[in-house]
Design an enzyme around this catalytic site. Structure first.
Site, PDB file in Angstrom:
ATOM      1  CE  LYS A   1      -2.069  -2.240  -6.258  1.00 55.68           C
ATOM      2  NZ  LYS A   1      -1.915  -0.842  -5.766  1.00 55.68           N
TER       3      LYS A   1
ATOM      4  N   GLY B   1       0.013   2.268  -8.090  1.00 53.69           N
ATOM      5  CA  GLY B   1       1.069   2.358  -7.099  1.00 53.69           C
ATOM      6  C   GLY B   1       1.225   1.030  -6.368  1.00 53.69           C
TER       7      GLY B   1
ATOM      8  CD  GLU C   1      -5.309  -0.740  -5.655  1.00 52.95           C
ATOM      9  OE1 GLU C   1      -5.171   0.472  -5.527  1.00 52.95           O
ATOM     10  OE2 GLU C   1      -4.787  -1.562  -4.881  1.00 52.95           O
TER      11      GLU C   1
ATOM     12  CB  SER D   1      -0.546   9.755  -2.801  1.00 48.81           C
ATOM     13  OG  SER D   1       0.481   8.856  -2.462  1.00 48.81           O
TER      14      SER D   1
HETATM   15  C1  5RP Z   1      -4.242   1.263  -2.645  1.00 50.05           C
HETATM   16  C2  5RP Z   1      -2.877   0.839  -2.996  1.00 50.05           C
HETATM   17  C3  5RP Z   1      -1.874   1.899  -3.313  1.00 50.05           C
HETATM   18  O1  5RP Z   1      -1.399   1.710  -4.596  1.00 50.05           O
HETATM   19  C4  5RP Z   1      -0.749   1.802  -2.327  1.00 50.05           C
HETATM   20  O2  5RP Z   1      -1.278   1.905  -1.025  1.00 50.05           O
HETATM   21  C5  5RP Z   1       0.292   2.908  -2.560  1.00 50.05           C
HETATM   22  O3  5RP Z   1      -0.279   4.151  -2.264  1.00 50.05           O
HETATM   23  P1  5RP Z   1       0.568   5.479  -2.356  1.00 50.05           P
HETATM   24  O4  5RP Z   1       0.887   5.691  -3.796  1.00 50.05           O
HETATM   25  O5  5RP Z   1      -0.344   6.545  -1.799  1.00 50.05           O
HETATM   26  O6  5RP Z   1       1.802   5.296  -1.503  1.00 50.05           O
HETATM   27  O7  5RP Z   1      -2.546  -0.323  -3.066  1.00 50.05           O
HETATM   28  O8  5RP Z   1      -5.027   0.180  -2.284  1.00 50.05           O
END
Ligand code: 5RP
Length: 261
Positions: free
Chosen positions: A101, A89, A110, A34
């Protein structure tokens, strides 16, 4: 249209500050989640309104779709080969900018994309900051073949490691196991506290069936922390610099609320 919630303001502020790092001609890794979605929207706005020219390498099918929707040119990592910058993120970050992550199940792509970048910037709201990593369950991507055997092996391996909890759960999507973009499953490791993240990362990746864990050690260079009132803190691991700025949401209120996550 409803006003943005404080958490969305925090994510938006962090994304807006991080977008200032992006210059025309750059190849940019686009994270998933997000917060990363706010970044993609900010970049899309710059492409549309300011003539920014970038090539984006998305880290998931979700991000690829959003990037195309907002007008960013999308290529694969193999086409781009090497990236100037990745912005993503995180679920947790500590004082050394080491990360957990994979909450969104995309940490494999990622990590590959971030590692192939000159610089990685993490954008996050303040709740992601921790003293010690591990309260957030550590995602572990495993291949579907023999995943239960892999799970047992992981739990046995954790006995000898500096962690507080050792239970593991298969991530579900409704009634079925969650499937990543690479066709794999995710085990979530409920460790509560990780004493030695570097060692844990190395050991986990040696277990047959494990594809990649969600620890990002020495990969992130900068963390941009957003707050609900528009304040943004910036920590740069290389320069040791701390910067604070504030965005005024009056001019940007309700921006992007027409675009779904
Ligand atoms: C996806 C990730 C995201 O960056 C992590 O979960 C953070 O997500 P958000 O910004 O929705 O809190 O690692 O694999």
């Amino acid at each position: 249209m409803p006003e943005l919630s404080p958490i969305d303001k925090a994510k938006f502020a962090a994304a807006k500050r991080a977008a200032q790092y992006v210059e025309s001609g750059m190849r940019v890794g686009l994270g998933t989640g997000s917060t990363a979605a706010w970044l993609v929207r900010c970049l899309g706005e710059k492409v549309r309104d300011e003539g920014l020219r970038i090539t984006g390498v998305p880290t998931s099918t979700r991000t690829a779709q959003l990037a195309r929707e907002v007008g960013i040119d999308v290529v694969s990592l193999d086409e781009a080969k090497w990236l100037d910058l990745t912005i993503d993120g995180a679920d947790e970050f500590d004082g050394n900018l080491n990360l957990i992550k994979g909450g969104g199940g995309a940490h494999l792509q990622e990590k590959i994309v971030a590692t192939a970048s000159d610089q990685m910037i993490v954008i996050a709201d303040a709740s992601k900051q921790v003293e010690t990593l591990g309260a957030f369950p550590l995602p572990l991507e495993v291949i579907p073949f023999g995943w239960q055997t892999t799970k047992t092996l992981v739990e046995e391996t954790l006995v000898g490691l500096d962690v507080m909890g050792r239970s593991t759960t298969l991530r579900m999507n409704g009634e079925a196991p969650f499937v990543t973009d690479e066709g794999n499953h995710i085990l979530d490791l409920h460790l509560h506290r990780i004493g030695n993240a570097r060692q844990l990362s190395l050991v986990l990746n040696q277990i047959p069936g494990v594809v990649e864990n969600g620890l990002f050690i020495d990969i992130c260079d900068v963390v941009v922390i957003g707050h609900g009132d528009g304040r943004v803190e910036l920590r740069d691991i290389n320069q040791g610099a701390v910067e604070e700025t504030k965005f005024d949401f009056l001019e940007t209120d309700n921006l992007f609320t027409d675009i779904a996550d």
